[in-house]
Scaffold this motif. Structure first.
Motif, short mmCIF file in Angstrom:
data_model
loop_
_atom_site.label_atom_id
_atom_site.label_comp_id
_atom_site.label_asym_id
_atom_site.label_seq_id
_atom_site.Cartn_x
_atom_site.Cartn_y
_atom_site.Cartn_z
N ARG B 287 47.05 44.58 38.99
CA ARG B 287 46.30 43.33 39.15
C ARG B 287 44.80 43.57 39.01
NH1 ARG B 287 45.75 39.31 43.45
NH2 ARG B 287 46.08 40.71 45.18
N ALA B 288 44.34 44.75 39.44
CA ALA B 288 42.91 45.03 39.40
C ALA B 288 42.43 45.48 38.02
CB ALA B 288 42.57 46.09 40.44
N GLN B 289 43.37 45.70 37.10
CA GLN B 289 42.98 46.34 35.84
C GLN B 289 42.73 45.38 34.69
OE1 GLN B 289 42.37 49.54 35.90
NE2 GLN B 289 42.99 49.41 38.03
N PHE B 290 43.26 44.16 34.79
CA PHE B 290 43.30 43.32 33.60
C PHE B 290 42.55 42.02 33.77
CE2 PHE B 290 47.20 45.82 32.99
CZ PHE B 290 46.91 46.34 31.75
N ALA B 291 42.13 41.49 32.65
CA ALA B 291 41.67 40.11 32.61
C ALA B 291 42.89 39.23 32.31
CB ALA B 291 40.62 39.94 31.53
N ARG B 292 42.75 37.94 32.58
CA ARG B 292 43.86 37.03 32.38
C ARG B 292 44.09 36.79 30.89
NH1 ARG B 292 41.43 32.71 34.40
NH2 ARG B 292 41.76 33.49 36.47
N GLU C 119 35.28 34.95 35.38
CA GLU C 119 35.74 33.74 34.70
C GLU C 119 37.02 33.97 33.93
OE1 GLU C 119 34.53 31.06 35.46
OE2 GLU C 119 32.38 31.16 35.77
N ILE C 120 37.23 35.20 33.44
CA ILE C 120 38.48 35.45 32.72
C ILE C 120 39.47 36.18 33.62
CG2 ILE C 120 37.62 35.36 30.37
CD1 ILE C 120 37.27 38.35 30.48
N GLY C 121 39.23 36.15 34.91
CA GLY C 121 40.22 36.65 35.85
C GLY C 121 40.16 38.12 36.16
N TRP C 122 39.13 38.83 35.66
CA TRP C 122 39.03 40.26 35.94
C TRP C 122 38.04 40.45 37.08
CZ3 TRP C 122 36.98 44.67 32.34
CH2 TRP C 122 37.48 45.89 32.80
N ASP C 123 38.50 40.27 38.31
CA ASP C 123 37.60 40.33 39.45
C ASP C 123 37.11 41.74 39.73
OD1 ASP C 123 37.57 37.69 39.89
OD2 ASP C 123 39.03 37.67 41.49
N THR C 124 37.84 42.74 39.25
CA THR C 124 37.41 44.12 39.50
C THR C 124 36.04 44.38 38.89
OG1 THR C 124 39.71 44.71 39.41
CG2 THR C 124 38.16 46.50 39.33
N LEU C 125 35.85 43.91 37.66
CA LEU C 125 34.56 44.09 37.00
C LEU C 125 33.47 43.41 37.82
CD1 LEU C 125 33.14 45.13 34.47
CD2 LEU C 125 33.45 42.89 33.48
N ALA C 187 33.29 50.84 29.08
CA ALA C 187 34.56 50.36 29.65
C ALA C 187 34.88 48.93 29.24
CB ALA C 187 34.51 50.46 31.17
N VAL C 188 33.87 48.06 29.18
CA VAL C 188 34.18 46.65 28.93
C VAL C 188 34.72 46.42 27.52
CG1 VAL C 188 33.25 44.32 28.88
CG2 VAL C 188 32.59 45.85 30.71
N PRO C 189 34.06 46.95 26.47
CA PRO C 189 34.66 46.76 25.14
C PRO C 189 35.99 47.50 24.98
CG PRO C 189 32.36 47.35 24.96
CD PRO C 189 32.76 47.62 26.36
N ALA C 190 36.24 48.52 25.82
CA ALA C 190 37.49 49.25 25.69
C ALA C 190 38.66 48.50 26.30
CB ALA C 190 37.37 50.62 26.36
N GLU C 191 38.36 47.53 27.17
CA GLU C 191 39.43 46.77 27.81
C GLU C 191 39.93 45.70 26.84
OE1 GLU C 191 41.09 47.02 30.75
OE2 GLU C 191 42.21 45.34 29.90
N ARG C 192 41.20 45.84 26.41
CA ARG C 192 41.66 44.97 25.32
C ARG C 192 41.84 43.53 25.77
NH1 ARG C 192 46.67 46.92 22.63
NH2 ARG C 192 46.30 45.08 21.35
N THR C 193 42.22 43.33 27.04
CA THR C 193 42.41 41.95 27.48
C THR C 193 41.10 41.19 27.46
OG1 THR C 193 42.33 42.80 29.73
CG2 THR C 193 44.48 42.23 28.87
#
Lengths: 127, 323, 391
Positions: B287-292, C119-125, C187-193
């Motif tokens: 849950r902590a790793q992804f965007a929606r 806003e896109i649901g990635w609260d960890t960032l 890290a941010v551009p590497a995250e595909r979602t």
């Protein structure tokens, strides 16, 4: 999963947030906090009631009760914007600013600080 | 039927491993989930109420139950009132078929796996109905997304859950657990792909990131739950936590050998809790790793990658059985 | 409007908006068909309030237009009043202003990266960038005394000098920040979602960006090289070397990349300013009364150009003071970005202009039919409001 290593490391580390009411953030020297007005008669830096601080205050957070060297001062913490203009302008350096930051109170009256002079029973200021 | 049998049945349905125990477990898993999620983000999570914040979920539940229950005048009253109760009932029904304390569940019959898959679909249908009945624009969009999302995850999840059933040669969850205990190995060993797909599927069922599309907070407020408040919201939350117990319990039963373990002295319930907590931990960490995802990305991605992979898994299993 | 479309109200209260603003979105399934923006929910009467305050008191009012670009607004105000007075601040004050302004840009952009993640649901960032932003706030508290509204400018200089100890701490903090920014840039551009949600979303073509008067990173992400710090330098930017970061992507991803690039540039500017900090006084004395004059000052706030207009009348209070916050200029381009996209992309596209809604709300009633501006008394305004509410 670009941040997985960072997250995995964080699982083992102590969180960087504070358990606030029990642990307190150490205030940084020089930060602008609680306003203290010196109205002690014995001090060299006592307030002389010139009223400059009241004129310069952008938030109308200071009030002078009475006039001249015998006045009492009131500081409304709820209105104060902590700019420190009054500290800068005071000709006697009677106003100082502490680094205390958690001034919030559940009561309105808790946000009003009175800086009164010592008085005789008749109501005159002790000289 | 003697009174002892009736008393035992009542005890197992109501107390252990029935309703009360399951609710306690659900609240505990909510705590684990929140805690893992928070720690992965370098913060504390619930820490104040009870020892290490363990009672925080209970406090939240009590607070919600005690709050004012607002019912907008435009809602379809029957659906709106029935939705939380129906959802809770459905989750309990499903949970009674998952083996928790021993190799056999409270209710078990040949083919209950199919029944469970059917119930999982009903969750989404109910979400859609609740959204429809709320007559709120956000709820409506959320309900439609819930129904659309089902199209994405349902098929690969069902196919991957059938994998262990093919191995064991039975369609009963309890029998699959018994078979794994008798054979002495866990079906994940032959089903690694299926296990991964099942984890993705259950994340979609419980609607958390990256598949929290039906209740995407920043887009449609709370999705199909937007209009619910007070008691109804409390029940929905509880149902959500119970879903977490159900899906993790189901995955444990099918892939990780259920409430059995290599050391026979430890009772089954301890094995069950250890294994499900690991699953909840994985979900919380993911849950902590992804965007929606966006709904179109989710559905097309699942048909492009998950469905072929799940079918590949079945083919592998068939080949294994032929050899 | 056909049967298959319906409208969703976004705001004034909505989880995607941190401040009240109303956007009516017409959707067809998951597609956005039409967008209408309505501003004006947090009009605070700031411009009128300037007229009742002295120039020094105005310094603290102007900071409160926007909590995040407080320094940019205050700097713009100080420049404006200094222009009215016809004085220049000492060189050391210029450098200190630049240092604080760039620290603020770092804090604002880090904050933005976090918000975009949320806003896109990635609260960890969000959690991680805000944790690192805390360090910038600490540095600013050390340098100015306050965390958010710094109260560091005075008319004719700055109020607090940088001591060697502060400079050491700022340098130390910057090394840590540089490491963190490098990590996020990787890290941010590497995250595909994230990239799936950002690439090709919220397209604003270069010509459209110019036509719709977009400013700041939104404009630069459409490939237009425009930055007030280079085009019309103020404070110490005239001798500070830095590059204008642009990107030809024209989408949300480009706006992310521009802001991350600007973070590095800001750190470079900070390095230069600290190294070349001249010695000397930090403040000159100024008269209380300002001679009658008019002046316009422009500052590159973290969100874009911030324009202030001031008119003095010989007293210690301004005759008129007008503020155009950068977000107001960017609102015009929002409907263009949103149309044709998905509902799900709405929050991130909105967040991509880094909106600061409270800063934007000013009132000017214009009768389009008669092409006439309408200036009214308080009574007339009250009557007008009552009429609007149907009372």
């Amino acid at each position: 999963m670009a941040m997985r290593d960072e997250c995995a490391k964080s699982l083992l580390k102590k969180p960087s947030t504070l358990v606030y009411p029990f642990e307190k953030y150490e205030s940084i020297p020089g930060s602008r906090g609680k306003i203290v007005i010196n109205t002690l008669e014995s001090s060299d830096n006592k307030c002389i009631g010139c009223g400059l601080c009241i004129r310069v205050c952008p938030a109308f957070a200071l009030e002078m009760i009475g006039k001249g060297p015998t006045c009492d001062m009131k500081w409304y913490a709820g209105r104060c914007v902590f700019c420190g203009e009054c500290v800068d302008i005071c000709p006697r350096s009677a106003i100082t600013q502490e680094t205390t930051y958690d001034l919030a109170d559940s009561n309105q009256d808790g946000l009003i600080y009175d800086y009164k002079r010592k008085r005789n029973p008749e109501g005159n200021v002790k000289e | 039927m003697s009174w002892q049998v009736v008393a035992y049945d009542l005890f197992s349905v109501l107390i252990y491993p029935g309703i009360i125990f399951l609710v306690a477990l659900a609240l505990f898993y909510q705590w684990v989930d929140r805690r893992v999620y928070a720690r992965a983000q370098n913060r504390y999570g619930p820490h104040h109420t009870g020892p290490r914040g363990l009672l925080q979920p209970l406090a939240d539940l009590i607070k919600l139950l005690a709050k004012e229950d607002i019912e907008p005048s435009a809602v379809d009253k029957m659906i709106f009132r029935a939705a939380p109760i129906l959802l809770l009932t459905l989750v309990f029904t499903a949970l009674f078929m998952v083996p928790i304390s021993g190799t056999s569940a409270i209710v078990s019959f040949e083919g209950d796996l199919i029944f469970l898959i059917f119930i999982m679909t009903l969750f989404a249908i109910l979400a859609f109905l609740a959204g429809w009945g709320s007559t709120n624009r956000f709820s409506l969009v959320g309900g439609m997304r819930a129904a659309l999302q089902t199209l994405g995850y349902e098929v690969p999840l069902a196919v991957s859950l059938i994998g262990p059933a093919i191995l064991a040669g039975t369609l009963s969850v309890s029998n699959i657990v018994a078979w794994q205990a008798a054979e002495g190995f866990w079906s994940i060993l032959l089903n690694p792909l299926g296990f991964g797909i099942a984890i993705i599927g259950i994340i979609a069922i419980i609607e958390v990131v990256p598949f929290d599309i039906p209740e995407a907070e920043t887009e449609i407020v709370a999705g199909w739950q937007t209009e619910f408040s007070g008691r109804k919201l409390g029940l929905l939350r509880l149902a959500h936590d119970l879903e977490l117990v159900f899906v993790s319990g189901l995955v444990v039963a099918l892939f990780l050998g259920g409430p059995t373990g290599p050391i026979p002295l430890i009772p089954g319930i301890i094995w069950f809790i250890i294994k499900t907590v690991i699953i909840v931990f994985i979900i919380g960490f993911i849950r902590a790793q992804f965007a929606r995802f966006r709904i179109d990305q989710m559905v097309s991605g699942s048909w492009k990658y998950l469905v072929p992979l799940s079918i590949l898994q079945i083919i592998i299993l068939q080949l294994y059985l032929m050899i | 409007m056909s049967d298959s479309t319906f409208t969703i109200p976004i705001g004034p209260q909505h989880p995607a908006l941190k401040e009240p603003e109303h956007i009516t979105v017409t959707i067809d399934g998951e597609y956005v068909v039409d967008v209408k923006v309505r501003l004006g929910y947090v009009h605070r009467g700031g411009e009128k309030a300037f007229e009742a305050r002295t120039y020094t008191q105005g310094l603290y009012l102007v900071e409160r237009i926007c909590g995040i670009c407080a320094m940019a607004h205050q700097l713009c105000y100080a420049n404006n009043v200094e222009g009215l007075l016809g004085i220049t601040p000492p060189r050391r004050a210029d450098f200190i202003r630049t240092i604080i302004a760039e620290l603020e840009r770092v804090h604002s952009h880090l904050l933005w990266v976090g918000i975009a993640g949320h806003e896109i649901g990635w609260d960890t960032l969000f959690m991680y960038t805000w944790r690192d932003r805390e360090l910038v706030l600490d540095l600013m508290e050390l340098a100015t005394g306050n965390r958010v509204t710094h109260a560091t400018n005075a008319i004719g200089g700055v109020r607090r000098d940088l001591t060697p100890d502060m400079i050491n701490q700022i340098l130390k903090g910057m090394r840590h920040l540089e490491e963190r920014v490098k990590y996020y840039a990787k890290a941010v551009p590497a995250e595909r979602t994230v990239m799936k949600r950002a690439v090709g979303v919220g397209i604003l073509k270069p010509q459209e960006a110019v036509d719709l008067c977009a400013v700041g990173p939104t404009l630069r992400a459409s490939g237009i090289k425009r930055d007030i710090r280079k085009d019309d330098p103020y404070s110490a930017y005239d001798e500070t070397p830095f590059d204008i970061i642009t990107n030809d992507g024209c989408d949300v991803a480009a706006r992310v990349l521009v802001r991350v690039g600007e973070l590095f540039e800001s750190l470079k500017i900070l390095d230069y300013c600290i190294e070349h900090l001249p010695s000397g006084p930090i403040r000159v004395r100024v008269p209380i009364n300002v001679p009658p004059a008019e002046n316009v000052s422009i500052v590159e706030a973290p969100r874009g150009e911030d324009i202030h207009y001031g008119k003095s009348n010989g007293t210690d209070k301004p005759e008129r003071y007008k503020v155009r916050a950068p977000t107001l200029a960017n609102w015009a381009s929002v409907p263009t970005m949103l149309k044709g996209g998905y509902v799900a992309d709405l929050p991130i596209t909105l967040a991509a202009i880094d909106p600061c809604m409270s800063c934007t709300d000013r009132i000017a009633i214009i009768d389009i039919g008669k092409r006439k501006k309408w200036v009214g008394s308080t009574d007339q305004l009250r009557r007008h409001i009552k009429k609007c509410h149907g009372k």
